[in-house]
Each structure stands twice: as C-alpha cells, then as structure tokens.
Scaffold this motif. Structure first.
Motif, PDB file in Angstrom:
ATOM      1  N   LEU A  95       0.827  -1.212   0.000  1.00  0.00           N
ATOM      2  CA  LEU A  95       0.000   0.000   0.000  1.00  0.00           C
ATOM      3  C   LEU A  95       0.858   1.257   0.000  1.00  0.00           C
ATOM      4  N   LEU A  96       1.948   1.240   0.745  1.00  0.00           N
ATOM      5  CA  LEU A  96       2.844   2.398   0.777  1.00  0.00           C
ATOM      6  C   LEU A  96       3.491   2.626  -0.586  1.00  0.00           C
ATOM      7  N   ALA A  97       3.912   1.547  -1.237  1.00  0.00           N
ATOM      8  CA  ALA A  97       4.520   1.688  -2.562  1.00  0.00           C
ATOM      9  C   ALA A  97       3.522   2.245  -3.577  1.00  0.00           C
ATOM     10  N   ILE A  98       2.284   1.757  -3.527  1.00  0.00           N
ATOM     11  CA  ILE A  98       1.264   2.263  -4.448  1.00  0.00           C
ATOM     12  C   ILE A  98       0.946   3.722  -4.149  1.00  0.00           C
ATOM     13  N   ASP A  99       0.925   4.073  -2.855  1.00  0.00           N
ATOM     14  CA  ASP A  99       0.644   5.458  -2.463  1.00  0.00           C
ATOM     15  C   ASP A  99       1.714   6.411  -2.988  1.00  0.00           C
ATOM     16  N   LEU A 100       2.991   6.033  -2.843  1.00  0.00           N
ATOM     17  CA  LEU A 100       4.079   6.881  -3.329  1.00  0.00           C
ATOM     18  C   LEU A 100       4.045   7.022  -4.848  1.00  0.00           C
ATOM     19  N   TRP A 101       3.794   5.912  -5.530  1.00  0.00           N
ATOM     20  CA  TRP A 101       3.768   5.952  -6.996  1.00  0.00           C
ATOM     21  C   TRP A 101       2.604   6.797  -7.499  1.00  0.00           C
ATOM     22  N   LEU A 102       1.415   6.604  -6.925  1.00  0.00           N
ATOM     23  CA  LEU A 102       0.239   7.340  -7.379  1.00  0.00           C
ATOM     24  C   LEU A 102       0.351   8.824  -7.042  1.00  0.00           C
ATOM     25  N   SER A 103       0.897   9.145  -5.879  1.00  0.00           N
ATOM     26  CA  SER A 103       1.056  10.553  -5.508  1.00  0.00           C
ATOM     27  C   SER A 103       2.014  11.268  -6.450  1.00  0.00           C
ATOM     28  N   LYS A 104       3.078  10.578  -6.849  1.00  0.00           N
ATOM     29  CA  LYS A 104       4.018  11.195  -7.779  1.00  0.00           C
ATOM     30  C   LYS A 104       3.413  11.375  -9.155  1.00  0.00           C
ATOM     31  N   ARG A 105       2.617  10.417  -9.594  1.00  0.00           N
ATOM     32  CA  ARG A 105       1.983  10.528 -10.910  1.00  0.00           C
ATOM     33  C   ARG A 105       0.931  11.635 -10.946  1.00  0.00           C
ATOM     34  N   LEU A 106       0.234  11.863  -9.824  1.00  0.00           N
ATOM     35  CA  LEU A 106      -0.815  12.880  -9.782  1.00  0.00           C
ATOM     36  C   LEU A 106      -0.290  14.277  -9.455  1.00  0.00           C
ATOM     37  N   GLY A 107       0.967  14.389  -9.070  1.00  0.00           N
ATOM     38  CA  GLY A 107       1.520  15.713  -8.761  1.00  0.00           C
ATOM     39  C   GLY A 107       1.870  16.482 -10.022  1.00  0.00           C
ATOM     40  N   VAL A 108       0.862  16.786 -10.838  1.00  0.00           N
ATOM     41  CA  VAL A 108       1.078  17.416 -12.149  1.00  0.00           C
ATOM     42  C   VAL A 108       1.213  18.925 -12.041  1.00  0.00           C
ATOM     43  N   CYS A 109       0.984  19.497 -10.858  1.00  0.00           N
ATOM     44  CA  CYS A 109       1.134  20.949 -10.655  1.00  0.00           C
ATOM     45  C   CYS A 109       2.195  21.249  -9.604  1.00  0.00           C
ATOM     46  N   ALA A 110       3.107  20.311  -9.385  1.00  0.00           N
ATOM     47  CA  ALA A 110       4.099  20.485  -8.328  1.00  0.00           C
ATOM     48  C   ALA A 110       5.072  21.619  -8.634  1.00  0.00           C
ATOM     49  N   CYS A 111       5.292  21.941  -9.890  1.00  0.00           N
ATOM     50  CA  CYS A 111       6.191  23.036 -10.270  1.00  0.00           C
ATOM     51  C   CYS A 111       5.727  23.595 -11.611  1.00  0.00           C
ATOM     52  N   GLU A 112       6.327  24.705 -11.991  1.00  0.00           N
ATOM     53  CA  GLU A 112       5.935  25.344 -13.250  1.00  0.00           C
ATOM     54  C   GLU A 112       6.302  24.510 -14.462  1.00  0.00           C
ATOM     55  N   ASP A 113       7.317  23.657 -14.351  1.00  0.00           N
ATOM     56  CA  ASP A 113       7.747  22.834 -15.477  1.00  0.00           C
ATOM     57  C   ASP A 113       6.969  21.531 -15.584  1.00  0.00           C
ATOM     58  N   ALA A 114       6.018  21.286 -14.685  1.00  0.00           N
ATOM     59  CA  ALA A 114       5.232  20.060 -14.737  1.00  0.00           C
ATOM     60  C   ALA A 114       4.243  20.103 -15.898  1.00  0.00           C
ATOM     61  N   SER A 115       3.578  18.982 -16.111  1.00  0.00           N
ATOM     62  CA  SER A 115       2.659  18.895 -17.256  1.00  0.00           C
ATOM     63  C   SER A 115       1.493  19.868 -17.138  1.00  0.00           C
ATOM     64  N   TRP A 116       1.026  20.127 -15.912  1.00  0.00           N
ATOM     65  CA  TRP A 116      -0.047  21.094 -15.680  1.00  0.00           C
ATOM     66  C   TRP A 116       0.482  22.303 -14.900  1.00  0.00           C
ATOM     67  N   GLY A 117       1.707  22.683 -15.160  1.00  0.00           N
ATOM     68  CA  GLY A 117       2.311  23.779 -14.413  1.00  0.00           C
ATOM     69  C   GLY A 117       1.606  25.107 -14.598  1.00  0.00           C
ATOM     70  N   SER A 118       0.923  25.302 -15.727  1.00  0.00           N
ATOM     71  CA  SER A 118       0.212  26.569 -15.955  1.00  0.00           C
ATOM     72  C   SER A 118      -0.998  26.734 -15.038  1.00  0.00           C
ATOM     73  N   VAL A 119      -1.504  25.624 -14.465  1.00  0.00           N
ATOM     74  CA  VAL A 119      -2.679  25.677 -13.585  1.00  0.00           C
ATOM     75  C   VAL A 119      -2.250  25.862 -12.118  1.00  0.00           C
ATOM     76  N   ARG A 120      -0.974  25.904 -11.863  1.00  0.00           N
ATOM     77  CA  ARG A 120      -0.491  25.995 -10.487  1.00  0.00           C
ATOM     78  C   ARG A 120      -0.998  27.241  -9.758  1.00  0.00           C
ATOM     79  N   PRO A 121      -1.031  28.447 -10.362  1.00  0.00           N
ATOM     80  CA  PRO A 121      -1.571  29.611  -9.620  1.00  0.00           C
ATOM     81  C   PRO A 121      -3.018  29.424  -9.175  1.00  0.00           C
ATOM     82  N   LEU A 122      -3.837  28.784 -10.014  1.00  0.00           N
ATOM     83  CA  LEU A 122      -5.224  28.516  -9.623  1.00  0.00           C
ATOM     84  C   LEU A 122      -5.279  27.528  -8.469  1.00  0.00           C
TER      85      LEU A 122
END
Length: 282
Positions: A95-122
C-alpha cells in the motif's frame, strides 16, 4: 621385480603391494579397514586403525558440515520473523509503494515545469481558500458582526471547531512525522513548524469538517450545497496535484474531518451554557 612402468601405474591407481612380495598388487579402499597383513606390517591393531579411519579428513569435513547445517536450522526467533514477514506487513508495504507511486503521478502541478504547471496559480488560490487563517479570521469577524443569538451561537461553535481542528491535526502530525512528497516545493502560505510533516492533510480535515458544518447549520439552496461539496472535494484533490500531500494523507484527512464534526456536535456550546461557564469563571 615389477617394471618401473607397472610401479608408476600402480601408484596412480592407488594400489598397495602385498606383504608376501609375490609381485601382485591389492587395491585398498581408504574408507574401509586395511587388510590384516598391512596392519601387522604397520604395527597397529584393527581397533586403532578403525579409529584412525573414522577420524579421516573426509569424515571430519562431513561432521562439520552436518553440525553447521544443524546449527543453521536453529535460527533466532527475530530472524525467523524477518525471513517470514506477516501478511499485514506485506500488505502495508504494498500500500505504501502504491501510495508513493500514485502521488508522484498525480503531482502534475508540483512546479511550473510540470505537465499542468500553468494551472499551479489557480491551485494555490484553492489552497488559500482552505487555509486555517482565513477561516479563523472569517469566523471571528462574523461572530463580532452577528446581531442574533442564533448567529452568534453558530459562529462561536464554528470558531471552536476550527481551533479543535488545528489542535488535533497538529498533534497527529507531530506524532506520525511523515515527510512530505519529494517533489513538493515548500512555498505554502503561512506555514508553521508542524507543517513540515504530511500526515494528515489539514486542508482536507478542515474542508470536510466545514462542509458538514455549513450544510447542517446554514440554510442553503440546492445549488449552493452542491458547490460546498465540490469545494471540499477540490480542496483535498488540489493537495495531491500540488505535490503537498500523498493520496493517503488526503484520504485520512477527509475521514478525520468527518469524525471531527461529530465531536463538535457532542461539544456544542449554546449561549446559555457559555454565559454560565463565564459566570463560573468570574
């Protein structure tokens, strides 16, 4: 007299000449007792020869290996537990391994260079909408401006619920001390010492508790009730998108906030109870 060739072949094959000197060779097994005429020639009795044969290097090696194999089977209890992990331990690790993997995959606004970085201010605006300081300031202001006793009662208990949420979440974070995701950027609004830890999500607990509080004590139309539910869900989900929390942090935060509202209902303060409490303190 045997020829040198026969003598060398006999030496290679491991043969021993007979005591009679008749030129014949007898093959002697190293694992068995030598013949009697060899024992008489060497000046030893059969019992001593058997003892020497039993103490041969091959037998000593065999006894040593058997001892080591026997000793290897008697492992300490803690080593046996490590070699045979329990089903609960394996499930938690998975469960911990799945949690870490899924959290990293869903962190699409973690920085401006991420895939959804343009939505980070919202996402950061949504983060501020679920922060504790705006909610505390709003509850105090509404309590001060309220003219009716019912309104003051609701705002007073909302203020108590917010303080209770901060205390419980802070204690839980200090107890668990789970670090935030590695891809998180610590640029949050008005953080404190315990905000360096991740479990549980304070935004998720506050969103779930305030949503239940507003739906139970404020008369809202159906569209507004839907908006309140969507806001609470979006606040929790934004924590994972921004890389602030793991998925399990937000999930447990929602459950904890739901339970906290039940505690607020049990500790509900009425104006009469508040006045009597203040009178007793004075």
């Amino acid at each position: 007299m045997p020829s040198p060739k026969a003598r060398s072949s006999a030496a290679r094959s491991g043969s021993v000449p007979c005591a009679g000197g008749n030129g014949r060779y007898e093959f002697v097994s190293l694992s068995r007792t030598p013949p009697p005429h060899l024992l008489q020639r060497q000046g030893s009795d059969p019992t001593a020869a058997r003892l020497r044969a039993s103490e041969s290097p091959s037998r000593r090696r065999g006894s040593g290996s058997s001892t080591s194999s026997t000793g290897g089977q008697q492992l300490p209890e803690e080593d046996c537990m490590k070699l045979n992990p329990s089903f609960i331990g394996i499930a938690l690790s998975s469960l911990l391994a799945i949690d870490l993997w899924l959290s990293k995959r869903l962190g699409v606004c973690a920085c401006e260079d991420a895939s959804w970085g343009s939505v980070r201010p919202l996402m950061k605006l949504v983060e501020i909408s679920g922060h504790g300081i705006p909610w505390l300031a709003g509850a105090v202001y509404c309590l001060y401006k309220s003219d009716s006793a019912a309104g003051q009662e609701v705002m007073l208990n909302l203020l108590m619920a917010l303080v209770l949420d901060l205390v419980l979440v802070g204690m839980m974070k200090a107890l668990v001390r789970r670090r935030r995701p590695a891809h998180n950027r610590m640029d949050m609004f008005a953080t404190f010492s315990v905000d360096g830890y991740s479990f549980p999500s304070g935004h998720a607990t506050r969103a779930a508790m305030c949503a239940r509080f507003l739906l139970a004590h404020l008369v809202l139309a159906a569209p507004l009730r839907v908006l309140v539910l969507l806001w609470a869900t979006f606040v929790g989900f934004s924590r994972v998108l921004l890389g602030r929390h793991h998925v399990t942090d937000v999930t447990f935060g929602f459950l904890m906030g739901y339970w906290q509202y039940n505690l607020v209902e049990m500790l509900w303060l009425s104006p009469v109870m508040l006045q009597s409490t203040i009178g007793q303190l004075q």
